[in-house]
Structure formats: structure tokens, C-alpha cells
Design an enzyme around this catalytic site. Structure first.
Site, PDB file in Angstrom:
ATOM      1  N   ASP A 125      -1.207  -6.032  -0.264  1.00 19.05           N
ATOM      2  CA  ASP A 125      -1.555  -5.436   1.033  1.00 19.05           C
ATOM      3  C   ASP A 125      -3.049  -5.211   1.147  1.00 19.05           C
ATOM      4  OD1 ASP A 125       0.553  -5.053   2.808  1.00 19.05           O
ATOM      5  OD2 ASP A 125       1.187  -3.159   1.878  1.00 19.05           O
ATOM      6  N   GLU A 159      -1.232  -5.507   8.473  1.00 21.42           N
ATOM      7  CA  GLU A 159      -0.388  -4.962   9.527  1.00 21.42           C
ATOM      8  C   GLU A 159      -0.925  -5.423  10.872  1.00 21.42           C
ATOM      9  OE1 GLU A 159       0.309  -0.753   9.224  1.00 21.42           O
ATOM     10  OE2 GLU A 159       1.012  -0.939   7.165  1.00 21.42           O
ATOM     11  N   ASP A 218       0.836  -1.206   0.000  1.00 18.95           N
ATOM     12  CA  ASP A 218       0.000   0.000   0.000  1.00 18.95           C
ATOM     13  C   ASP A 218       0.871   1.257   0.000  1.00 18.95           C
ATOM     14  OD1 ASP A 218       0.866  -0.169   2.615  1.00 18.95           O
ATOM     15  OD2 ASP A 218      -1.118   0.067   3.524  1.00 18.95           O
ATOM     16  N   GLU A 228       9.338  -4.471  10.359  1.00 23.43           N
ATOM     17  CA  GLU A 228       9.729  -3.147   9.843  1.00 23.43           C
ATOM     18  C   GLU A 228      10.236  -2.235  10.958  1.00 23.43           C
ATOM     19  OE1 GLU A 228       6.864  -1.151   7.336  1.00 23.43           O
ATOM     20  OE2 GLU A 228       8.108   0.649   7.199  1.00 23.43           O
TER      21      GLU A 228
HETATM   22  O1  KIV Z   1       3.497  -1.107   1.606  1.00 24.90           O
HETATM   23  C1  KIV Z   1       4.647  -1.530   1.563  1.00 24.90           C
HETATM   24  O2  KIV Z   1       5.409  -1.268   0.635  1.00 24.90           O
HETATM   25  C2  KIV Z   1       5.108  -2.358   2.667  1.00 24.90           C
HETATM   26  C3  KIV Z   1       6.571  -2.619   2.745  1.00 24.90           C
HETATM   27  C4  KIV Z   1       7.252  -1.417   3.198  1.00 24.90           C
HETATM   28  C5  KIV Z   1       6.868  -3.805   3.578  1.00 24.90           C
HETATM   29  O3  KIV Z   1       4.335  -2.777   3.476  1.00 24.90           O
END
Ligand code: KIV
Length: 274
Positions: free
Chosen positions: A91, A123, A52, A190
Site C-alpha cells: 500500500d 486508494e 496500511d 471495499e
Molecule cells: O490496508 C489494508 O489492509 C487494505 C485491505 C483492507 C484491502 O487495504
């Protein structure tokens, strides 16, 4: 084959194959948002993440809060047209999985059905393990995400590295363990210090994929546009593998000059009547 060589694959990687890579050759992951970039990255990457982060990287949003299901689906479809053998994770955007287990299931199914991606990423937070369990029991492969959680920006007050206090460390470890126990096949870690990344990696049974989390993890992910040098500002954990911002600027400057002095198009770039 040396341990650094890109693996040759005849068919697409699966979630169980990725899970088995725990403690093996590190998992190579990059974000992807478009067909041509997915095509270029596919032979080199184990996992392509339709992150995302596309809200900020492609659409110029200030953060990922405004990213919608429709945006994820559009980019997920584009990536799937280019990705032949890498495992594609998409995501779940903010607001698409937090309200209820049923909401999470409905939106995860929509992402997978409409894009053809292989898994979703959520997340973490105190309640996410329940959601991961609900989805995996119903046939959806789920990647977890602990540590710095960009979607929690408004609660956290900014993008802050995690694990500096004992409380925070315990929280990150618990969320990672709970996510793995609930069935996540891999977990993004992260923005945490190296020792915490190492501890999480030792404690959880599934591969950890680090971003700003040292080389202690079972794999690495970067936002592709960051590592290609497309932005002015670079976080400490990003290594630039190209300087495309400068190169693109120079290319466009040359084109503009050629158009203005009429040296483009040249006769060999022009159609003429026979
Ligand atoms: O949205 C994204 O690019 C991510 C990465 C930073 C792991 O979640």
C-alpha cells in the site's frame, strides 16, 4: 485439480497472470506484515497485501492516517523475506501519492526498490486514475481500491459502507472503470452492497477483489488478524477461521502459572554442567 485446490506454483505470479484470472478461479488474498506469517500464507495465497492496515493491526494506531513510508518499507521488506511465489502488493500510505504525479512516482519507486514487492496499491478518488496511468506507463504495476476508502476517513466522517445512494453507486462504478482504463491490473472493492459489487465486477475488465463486498467479486481479501480472531470486535463481513486471541491468552496464562510455581523450566528444558 478441483477448482478449490491451492495452485502449485514454481515461480512468482505476475500482474498479467493475475489480470487473466478475471472470471476464473477466485484470487485468494490476505494481508501480511511479517516474515513468518508471509512464509505460512505464501503457499495458499495468490496475492499478499502489505496493507496500511498494519498501522492499526500491528502498531495500535486508531486508523491508517498516521502510517508512514518508512513503516510500509520495513514491513514490506519483512514480507518479501517470507513470500516466495505469491504476488506481493504494498500500500502507498496516506500523503505519499496525492500531492503530484511526480510525488506518487518517486514514492512508488522507493517502495518497490527498497522492498522488492511487485506492485503498489492506491486508494481511489476523483484524481487517482491520472496517477494510475502515470505510474503504469512508467513501469509500475498498480492495484486500485474503490468503495470504502479508509484513508478518506476524515472527509467521510467514519468507516461507512458505500453505494447506498444512486450518487455513491455511480461514483464507485466510475472510479473502478477509470482505474481499470488507466491501467490498474486489479481493483480492491471495499465495503459495498452485493449488487454494486456485482455490477462493478461485470463492468470492469480487470479482476475485482472484494472485502465486505460479497462473493460477486473475482477474489477476496481479508485483514489476516481479523480472520484469525485476534481482535475483540469483528466487522460483519469477517469470518473467523481461528480464535487466536483466546488461544494466545490461554497459552500466556499457562506460561505465567508455570513460571510462578517453578514448573517451568523443567529439567529437560535446562542446561547442566557435564
Ligand atoms: O490496508 C489494508 O489492509 C487494505 C485491505 C483492507 C484491502 O487495504
Amino acid at each position: 485439480m478441483s477448482s478449490q485446490a491451492a495452485p502449485t506454483r514454481a515461480k512468482r505470479l505476475t500482474a498479467p497472470e493475475i489480470q487473466k484470472r478475471k472470471g476464473q478461479i477466485p484470487l485468494v488474498t490476505l494481508t501480511a506484515y511479517t516474515t513468518p506469517m508471509a512464509e505460512i500464507m505464501d503457499p495458499h495465497c495468490d496475492i499478499l497485501l502489505v496493507g496500511d492496515s498494519l498501522g492499526m493491526v500491528v502498531h495500535g494506531l486508531p486508523n491508517t492516517i498516521g502510517v508512514t513510508m518508512d513503516m510500509m518499507i520495513l514491513h514490506g521488506q519483512a514480507v518479501m523475506r517470507g513470500a516466495k511465489t505469491a504476488f506481493v502488493v504494498i500500500d502507498m500510505p496516506f500523503g505519499s501519492y496525492e500531492a503530484s504525479l511526480e510525488q506518487a512516482f518517486t514514492n512508488a519507486v522507493r517502495l518497490l526498490k527498497e522492498t522488492g514487492a511487485q506492485a503498489v496499491k492506491l486508494e481511489s478518488g476523483p484524481t487517482v486514475a491520472e496517477t494510475i496511468r502515470y505510474l503504469t506507463l512508467r513501469g509500475i504495476a498498480v492495484m486500485g481500491h474503490v468503495g470504502l476508502r479508509p484513508q478518506a476517513l476524515n472527509v467521510e466522517g467514519g468507516f461507512k459502507a458505500k453505494g447506498r445512494t444512486e450518487d455513491e453507486r455511480a461514483k464507485v462504478i466510475k472510479e473502478a472503470q477509470d482505474s481499470a482504463d488507466a491501467g490498474a491490473f486489479a481493483i480492491v472493492v471495499e465495503g459495498v452492497a452485493a449488487d454494486l459489487a456485482g455490477e462493478v465486477t461485470r463492468l470492469v475488465s480487470v479482476p475485482t477483489i472484494g472485502i465486505g463486498a460479497s462473493n460477486a467479486c473475482d477474489g477476496q481479501v481479508l485483514v489476516t488478524d481479523d480472520m484469525l480472531g485476534l481482535f475483540d470486535w469483528t466487522p460483519k463481513f469477517v469470518r473467523h477461521y481461528a480464535d487466536l486471541r483466546t488461544q494466545i491468552g490461554a497459552a500466556v496464562e499457562s506460561y505465567a502459572k508455570d513460571v510462578r510455581d517453578r514448573s517451568f523450566p523443567a529439567p529437560e528444558e535446562t542446561y547442566f554442567a557435564k
